[in-house]
Motif scaffolding. Structure first.
Motif, PDB file in Angstrom:
ATOM      1  N   UNK A  72       1.321  -1.704   0.048  1.00 23.64           N
ATOM      2  CA  UNK A  72      -0.224   0.172   0.241  1.00 23.64           C
ATOM      3  C   UNK A  72       0.889   1.549   0.283  1.00 23.64           C
ATOM      4  N   UNK A  73       0.380   2.348  -0.664  1.00 24.53           N
ATOM      5  CA  UNK A  73       1.327   3.433  -0.712  1.00 24.53           C
ATOM      6  C   UNK A  73       0.392   4.710  -1.014  1.00 24.53           C
ATOM      7  N   UNK A  74       0.820   5.287   0.245  1.00 19.17           N
ATOM      8  CA  UNK A  74      -0.338   6.439   0.672  1.00 19.17           C
ATOM      9  C   UNK A  74       0.493   8.226   0.030  1.00 19.17           C
ATOM     10  N   UNK A 124       3.843  26.857   2.640  1.00 17.96           N
ATOM     11  CA  UNK A 124       3.808  28.324   2.897  1.00 17.96           C
ATOM     12  C   UNK A 124       4.522  28.482   4.016  1.00 17.96           C
ATOM     13  N   UNK A 125       5.273  30.168   3.783  1.00 20.39           N
ATOM     14  CA  UNK A 125       6.842  30.282   4.650  1.00 20.39           C
ATOM     15  C   UNK A 125       5.539  29.482   5.873  1.00 20.39           C
ATOM     16  N   UNK A 126       6.823  29.516   6.843  1.00 18.82           N
ATOM     17  CA  UNK A 126       6.025  29.351   8.319  1.00 18.82           C
ATOM     18  C   UNK A 126       5.622  30.503   9.224  1.00 18.82           C
ATOM     19  N   UNK A 127       6.513  31.691   8.739  1.00 23.00           N
ATOM     20  CA  UNK A 127       6.237  33.310   9.197  1.00 23.00           C
ATOM     21  C   UNK A 127       5.198  33.710   8.955  1.00 23.00           C
ATOM     22  N   UNK A 128       4.124  32.977   8.180  1.00 27.86           N
ATOM     23  CA  UNK A 128       3.127  33.610   7.641  1.00 27.86           C
ATOM     24  C   UNK A 128       1.468  32.348   7.529  1.00 27.86           C
ATOM     25  N   UNK A 129       2.458  31.176   8.409  1.00 24.46           N
ATOM     26  CA  UNK A 129       1.591  30.223   7.719  1.00 24.46           C
ATOM     27  C   UNK A 129      -0.164  29.812   8.449  1.00 24.46           C
ATOM     28  N   UNK A 130       0.184  30.810   9.522  1.00 26.76           N
ATOM     29  CA  UNK A 130      -1.087  31.020  10.739  1.00 26.76           C
ATOM     30  C   UNK A 130      -2.555  30.325   9.875  1.00 26.76           C
ATOM     31  N   UNK A 131      -3.256  28.906  10.218  1.00 27.96           N
ATOM     32  CA  UNK A 131      -4.414  29.029   9.476  1.00 27.96           C
ATOM     33  C   UNK A 131      -4.298  28.629   8.586  1.00 27.96           C
ATOM     34  N   UNK A 132      -3.061  28.758   7.638  1.00 28.68           N
ATOM     35  CA  UNK A 132      -3.389  28.260   6.441  1.00 28.68           C
ATOM     36  C   UNK A 132      -1.993  27.113   6.247  1.00 28.68           C
ATOM     37  N   UNK A 133      -1.161  26.292   6.759  1.00 26.51           N
ATOM     38  CA  UNK A 133      -0.312  25.445   6.124  1.00 26.51           C
ATOM     39  C   UNK A 133      -1.244  24.344   6.225  1.00 26.51           C
ATOM     40  N   UNK A 134      -0.830  23.516   5.972  1.00 26.96           N
ATOM     41  CA  UNK A 134      -1.086  22.131   5.966  1.00 26.96           C
ATOM     42  C   UNK A 134       0.415  20.815   6.202  1.00 26.96           C
ATOM     43  N   UNK A 135       1.352  20.530   6.657  1.00 28.24           N
ATOM     44  CA  UNK A 135       2.395  20.613   6.808  1.00 28.24           C
ATOM     45  C   UNK A 135       2.367  18.710   6.425  1.00 28.24           C
ATOM     46  N   UNK A 136       2.338  18.897   5.275  1.00 32.51           N
ATOM     47  CA  UNK A 136       2.791  16.734   5.071  1.00 32.51           C
ATOM     48  C   UNK A 136       2.729  16.135   5.706  1.00 32.51           C
ATOM     49  N   UNK A 137       4.150  16.446   6.225  1.00 29.39           N
ATOM     50  CA  UNK A 137       5.039  15.444   7.036  1.00 29.39           C
ATOM     51  C   UNK A 137       4.308  14.947   8.206  1.00 29.39           C
ATOM     52  N   UNK A 138       4.020  16.214   9.052  1.00 32.08           N
ATOM     53  CA  UNK A 138       2.833  16.178   9.898  1.00 32.08           C
ATOM     54  C   UNK A 138       1.447  14.703   9.707  1.00 32.08           C
ATOM     55  N   UNK A 139       1.038  15.099   8.834  1.00 33.74           N
ATOM     56  CA  UNK A 139      -0.405  14.602   8.291  1.00 33.74           C
ATOM     57  C   UNK A 139      -0.078  12.862   8.505  1.00 33.74           C
ATOM     58  N   UNK A 140       1.198  12.963   7.887  1.00 33.09           N
ATOM     59  CA  UNK A 140       1.781  11.197   7.544  1.00 33.09           C
ATOM     60  C   UNK A 140       1.794  10.455   8.559  1.00 33.09           C
ATOM     61  N   UNK A 141       2.914  11.923   9.488  1.00 32.60           N
ATOM     62  CA  UNK A 141       3.336  10.960  10.994  1.00 32.60           C
ATOM     63  C   UNK A 141       1.693  10.879  11.803  1.00 32.60           C
ATOM     64  N   UNK A 142       0.908  11.312  11.443  1.00 33.79           N
ATOM     65  CA  UNK A 142      -0.180  11.468  12.109  1.00 33.79           C
ATOM     66  C   UNK A 142      -1.036  10.321  11.759  1.00 33.79           C
ATOM     67  N   UNK A 143      -0.670   9.774  10.258  1.00 34.47           N
ATOM     68  CA  UNK A 143      -1.219   8.134  10.334  1.00 34.47           C
ATOM     69  C   UNK A 143      -1.301   7.050  10.527  1.00 34.47           C
ATOM     70  N   UNK A 144       0.494   7.165  11.142  1.00 30.28           N
ATOM     71  CA  UNK A 144       1.249   5.709  10.816  1.00 30.28           C
ATOM     72  C   UNK A 144       0.446   6.193  12.314  1.00 30.28           C
ATOM     73  N   UNK A 188       5.109  10.349   1.198  1.00 34.43           N
ATOM     74  CA  UNK A 188       4.585   9.414   1.016  1.00 34.43           C
ATOM     75  C   UNK A 188       5.364   8.239   2.162  1.00 34.43           C
ATOM     76  N   UNK A 189       4.198   7.783   2.298  1.00 34.24           N
ATOM     77  CA  UNK A 189       3.968   6.335   3.439  1.00 34.24           C
ATOM     78  C   UNK A 189       3.958   4.853   2.588  1.00 34.24           C
ATOM     79  N   UNK A 190       5.058   3.783   2.545  1.00 33.09           N
ATOM     80  CA  UNK A 190       4.759   2.758   1.682  1.00 33.09           C
ATOM     81  C   UNK A 190       4.537   1.730   3.085  1.00 33.09           C
ATOM     82  N   UNK A 191       4.086   0.805   3.024  1.00 32.04           N
ATOM     83  CA  UNK A 191       3.228  -0.414   4.404  1.00 32.04           C
ATOM     84  C   UNK A 191       3.079  -1.675   3.031  1.00 32.04           C
TER      85      UNK A 191
END
Length: 411
Positions: free
Chosen positions: A216-218, A225-245, A277-280
Motif C-alpha cells: 500500500x502506498x499513501x 507556506x512560509x512558516x512566518x505567515x503560516x497561521x491557519x493556512x499551512x498543512x504540513x504533509x510530514x505531520x499528516x503522514x506522522x499522524x496516520x502512522x 509518502x508512506x509505504x506499507x
C-alpha cells in the motif's frame, strides 16, 4: 563426482550473491550469475546436457526420465541470491563437528553468540555437525542449502539409474529475497507440471501455505507556506503522514502478531512540507483479511485528512503475491506425495504455514503448484545463521524419495 552436500554447500556460500532492491535490472546484481555459471558447469559435468544460464541469471536443467510410466514432470527450485539485510561478502563458514550442546560463540566476533535459549532447535542437534559463519556475515543457507541439496540429489539420481523416476526439472532463480524471484521464469521452457521449492527451515517441516500480500502506498499533498505567515493556512504533509502512522492499530503489527494473524506494517515514510509518502505492507492468510485491513488503513487516512481540508491524498494498493494453498488444495497429490516422501526419509512430516512468501507463492499462481520443503537452515538473514549437515542430508533423502513416490504412484 563424489562431492557431499556439505562439500557443495561450502563451495557455494563463499560466492557473494546478495541481491539489491534498489536495482531495476534482473538479476539485480550481476554477481548472482557467478554462482549460476558454477552450477551450470557442475550440472553439465553430471550429465544434464541441457543445463544453461539465461540472460536473467536463471538456471534450467533436466534429468531425463528412466521409466516407461507416464509420470508428471516435477521441478525442484531454490534461489541463488542472499538477503540485503546483512552482508554476504567474504563469507567464512565454520564447522562445529559433533556438536555437544551449549551456546556457540562465533570466531571473528565473540559478541555474536548462537544461544540455545534463542535457538531451541539446537537441542535436537547433539552429535551433528553445525555450519555457522564467523560472525561478520550471513551464511547464505537461505538458500544455498537448498541448492546444495538439489545438486546432491541430482548427482545421486544420475549415478544410480536403478532409482526409477519421471522427468525431473531443476530451476535456480535470482532475486527471490527482493520479491522478484519468479518474474523472469519461463514456465513453458521449464516444462514441469508440479514443483517444490527447497527454501524451508526445520527438518521435517513442509509448507503449503504462505501469507497473501499487498503493498500500500499513501501519497499526501499538503499545503506549503512560509512558516512566518503560516497561521491557519499551512498543512504540513510530514505531520499528516506522522499522524496516520501513529494511528495504525498496535495489535495489528508484526511485533504483536503470530501464527495465522495478519498485520499492517509501515516500511517507509518520507517527504517534506508540501508532500509525503508512506509505504506499507499488508499480510494475511486470507484475501478477505487483506481487504479488511486495507479498508481500515484508508478509513484512518480519511479521518486524519478531515483536519486538513486543503490537502489531498492518493491511496494505491498493489498485489504482491497470494497464499499458494488456494492453488495447492486443487492438487492434493502434490502434498500427499511429499508427506509420504518425508516419512520414507525417516522423519515425521510437520505441516507448517509460512509467515512470509517464497518463489512457490508466485510460481503456484503462474501455473506451477509449488509447496516448500525444509532445508535445515535457521536464523536466516543474520550473522547467527546456521545449518545442520545431517539435516541437509535428510533433505537430500527426501528429494530422492519424492521422485520415487511420484513414479510409483503413476499409471
Amino acid at each position: 563426482m563424489s562431492d557431499t552436500v556439505l562439500d557443495r554447500f561450502l563451495r557455494y556460500v563463499v560466492i557473494d550473491t546478495q541481491s539489491d532492491p534498489s536495482s531495476m535490472s534482473q538479476p539485480s546484481t550481476e554477481k548472482q550469475k557467478n554462482l549460476g555459471r558454477v552450477l551450470v558447469d557442475e550440472l553439465l559435468a553430471l550429465g544434464l546436457a541441457d543445463a544453461h544460464l539465461d540472460e536473467h541469471g536463471n538456471v534450467y536443467a533436466t534429468i531425463p526420465a528412466n521409466t516407461d510410466k507416464s509420470v508428471p514432470a516435477i521441478c525442484f527450485c531454490s534461489h541463488m541470491d542472499t538477503a540485503p539485510d546483512f552482508t554476504g561478502t567474504n563469507v567464512k563458514p565454520q564447522i562445529v563437528r559433533n556438536y555437544q550442546g551449549g551456546d556457540i560463540v562465533l570466531t571473528a566476533d565473540s559478541s555474536q553468540v548462537i544461544k540455545v535459549d534463542a535457538h531451541p532447535q539446537l537441542k535436537n542437534q547433539i552429535g551433528n555437525d553445525i555450519v555457522t559463519t564467523d560472525g561478520t556475515t550471513l551464511l547464505g543457507a537461505d538458500d544455498k542449502a537448498g541448492i546444495a541439496e538439489i545438486m546432491t540429489a541430482a548427482a545421486t539420481l544420475m549415478a544410480n539409474p536403478d532409482i526409477r523416476h519421471g522427468i525431473v526439472k531443476i530451476l535456480f532463480t535470482t532475486d527471490e529475497e527482493i520479491g522478484r524471484g519468479a518474474d523472469k521464469v519461463d514456465l513453458k521452457k521449464l516444462g514441469a507440471q508440479f514443483g517444490y521449492t527447497l527454501d524451508g527451515s526445520t527438518v521435517g517441516e513442509i509448507e503449503n501455505e504462505t501469507f497473501s500480500a499487498d503493498g500500500v502506498t499513501i501519497e499526501i499533498t499538503g499545503v506549503a507556506m512560509h512558516p512566518g505567515y503560516a497561521k491557519d493556512r499551512m498543512e504540513n504533509a510530514i505531520k499528516i503522514a506522522s499522524e496516520i502512522v501513529s494511528r495504525l492499530p498496535k495489535n495489528l503489527a508484526p511485533e504483536t502478531t503470530e501464527g495465522k494473524q495478519g498485520f499492517i506494517h509501515p516500511v517507509s515514510i518520507s517527504g517534506a512540507m508540501e508532500g509525503a509518502r508512506i509505504e506499507l505492507i499488508i499480510r494475511d492468510f486470507i484475501d478477505e483479511g487483506l481487504a479488511e485491513m486495507e479498508k481500515l488503513v484508508e478509513s484512518i487516512v480519511k479521518d486524519v485528512m478531515t483536519s486538513y481540508p486543503g490537502s489531498t491524498y492518493r491511496f494505491t494498493v498493489k498485489n504482491q503475491y497470494r497464499n499458494m494453498k488456494q492453488v495447492l488444495d486443487r492438487h492434493p497429490e502434490v502434498m500427499d506425495n511429499l508427506a509420504e516422501a518425508v516419512r520414507r526419509a525417516g522423519l515425521t512430516p510437520v505441516l507448517h504455514s509460512i509467515r512470509g512468501g517464497t518463489d512457490g507463492s508466485r510460481l503456484s499462481y503462474m501455473g506451477l503448484p509449488c509447496p516448500n520443503i525444509f532445508t535445515g537452515g535457521h536464523a536466516y538473514h543474520s550473522p547467527l545463521e546456521w545449518v545442520s549437515v545431517q539435516d541437509m542430508e535428510a533433505s537430500v533423502k527426501t528429494i530422492i524419495e519424492l521422485v520415487k513416490v511420484w513414479e510409483e504412484r503413476a499409471d
